[in-house]
Design an enzyme around this catalytic site. Structure first.
Site, mmCIF file in Angstrom:
data_model
loop_
_atom_site.group_PDB
_atom_site.id
_atom_site.type_symbol
_atom_site.label_atom_id
_atom_site.label_comp_id
_atom_site.label_asym_id
_atom_site.label_seq_id
_atom_site.Cartn_x
_atom_site.Cartn_y
_atom_site.Cartn_z
ATOM 1 N N LYS A 157 0.877 -1.181 0.000
ATOM 2 C CA LYS A 157 0.000 0.000 0.000
ATOM 3 C C LYS A 157 0.911 1.226 0.000
ATOM 4 O O LYS A 157 1.237 1.765 1.055
ATOM 5 C CB LYS A 157 -0.908 -0.058 1.235
ATOM 6 C CG LYS A 157 -2.354 0.275 0.893
ATOM 7 C CD LYS A 157 -3.280 -0.052 2.004
ATOM 8 C CE LYS A 157 -4.466 0.898 2.070
ATOM 9 N NZ LYS A 157 -5.202 1.128 0.860
HETATM 10 N N1 PMP Z 1 -7.462 -2.676 -3.300
HETATM 11 C C1 PMP Z 1 -6.922 -1.453 -3.159
HETATM 12 C C2 PMP Z 1 -6.112 -0.880 -4.251
HETATM 13 C C3 PMP Z 1 -7.154 -0.721 -1.978
HETATM 14 O O1 PMP Z 1 -6.640 0.495 -1.812
HETATM 15 C C4 PMP Z 1 -7.966 -1.280 -0.956
HETATM 16 C C5 PMP Z 1 -8.268 -0.502 0.290
HETATM 17 N N2 PMP Z 1 -7.315 -0.688 1.281
HETATM 18 C C6 PMP Z 1 -8.471 -2.578 -1.144
HETATM 19 C C7 PMP Z 1 -8.207 -3.239 -2.333
HETATM 20 C C8 PMP Z 1 -9.260 -3.274 -0.068
HETATM 21 O O2 PMP Z 1 -8.407 -3.669 0.971
HETATM 22 P P1 PMP Z 1 -8.912 -3.742 2.478
HETATM 23 O O3 PMP Z 1 -10.071 -4.649 2.483
HETATM 24 O O4 PMP Z 1 -7.761 -4.259 3.251
HETATM 25 O O5 PMP Z 1 -9.283 -2.358 2.872
#
Ligand code: PMP
Length: 306
Positions: A157
């Site tokens: 991220k």
């Molecule tokens: N894909 C991306 C690119 C994201 O930014 C997110 C948000 N964090 C998600 C998927 C979903 O991940 P999560 O369920 O951990 O929030």
């Protein structure tokens, strides 16, 4: 936007107004920052706030930091403790979103990852719906491609990589869609701008594998477990072709901010009956109970703020 009064910054809790970085900071200049988006949910009956899966969020954050050659003096446990301290300072009584970041904190020019100081920071904000149309979303296919593991890993991220997500999201919204799906460089469906994707075909729940340039979503992981244990569904991680989403019985997207978004139309084609499907609906109800610590079996995922 209702922001926290306090933040964690440079090793301590400070008033948010004092948590400022200089414009010459590396993380700001080059996007050399990694982050997480976590949520804490208010349970009205218990009059308590519960953080959802903080250990898993911090584990992913520290993995992102590892990819970016970052080093901070905290582990999952100490970051979780610090989260409780920050939340308690402001005595929240509503759903909130937490944004922990680790950033390259030195000042000056020079694009690299090594020989730079790393810092951890976090603030909190009140949070409502991320996708307003979350029970009836109309999405499109983005003309952008998903960033690749060999350019900027989607698995991390990484702030700089979110320029890709911003292009996807803005072009979709300006064209009148709620969200977009994006293909990876192999032409497979990867995910949305900030959400993972699930489709149901012949009653089987299918989602792209972690090797198809997706973020390894915590909501994705939770939904896979719930689909298997609570709904008795078969869950498959495999590549998804573009046209499969047009013929799926149900499609939904998942994310911490978005939760579970029912997709009912894709590029003007109705998904299934054109209304939210029964599996999506069951998962949405179950998930909302679980994040609010109302489901005894899954309280392992809820950390009480107290
Ligand atoms: N894909 C991306 C690119 C994201 O930014 C997110 C948000 N964090 C998600 C998927 C979903 O991940 P999560 O369920 O951990 O929030």
């Amino acid at each position: 936007m209702d922001l926290s009064k306090h933040a964690f910054f440079e090793g301590k809790i400070v008033p948010l107004a004092d948590a400022k970085i200089n414009i010459a900071t590396h993380g700001f200049l080059y996007g050399t920052t990694v982050f997480s988006g976590m949520r804490a949910y208010w349970n009205e009956e218990k009059k308590r706030l519960f953080v959802f899966r903080p250990f898993d969020h911090f584990q992913r954050l520290l993995n992102s930091a590892r990819m970016m050659a970052m080093d901070i003096p905290y582990d999952e446990e100490s970051l979780t403790q610090l989260t409780l301290d920050v939340l308690r300072m402001d005595n929240w009584k509503e759903d909130v979103y937490l944004r922990p970041t680790i950033y390259k904190a030195d000042m000056g020019i020079g694009v690299r990852l090594h020989n730079l100081k790393d810092e951890f920071a976090m603030f909190v904000m009140a949070f409502e719906k991320y996708v307003p149309n979350d029970s009836n979303a109309h999405i499109t296919f983005s003309s952008w491609r998903r960033i690749d593991d060999n350019s900027i890993p989607a698995r991390g991220k990484i702030s700089g990589a979110y320029a890709n997500s911003a292009l996807i999201k803005t072009d979709a919204n300006r064209a009148g869609f709620d969200e977009a799906l994006v293909l990876d460089n192999n032409g497979h469906v990867s995910e949305g701008s900030a959400m993972n994707i699930f489709i149901i075909r012949d009653g089987i729940l299918i989602t792209p594998p972690v090797t198809d340039n997706i973020l390894e979503g915590i909501t994705r992981r939770s939904v896979m477990e719930l689909a298997r244990s609570e709904l008795g569904l078969q869950v498959l991680e495999r590549s998804i072709d573009r046209t499969e989403v047009f013929i799926a019985e149900e499609v939904f997207m998942t994310g911490t901010a978005a939760q579970i978004v029912a997709v009912t139309k894709i590029d003007h084609r109705p998904v299934g009956t054109g209304k939210m499907g029964p599996i999506t609906e069951k998962l949405r109800i179950l998930f909302d109970d679980i994040v609010r610590a109302k489901h005894p079996k899954y309280q392992k995922w809820n950390l009480e703020v107290g």
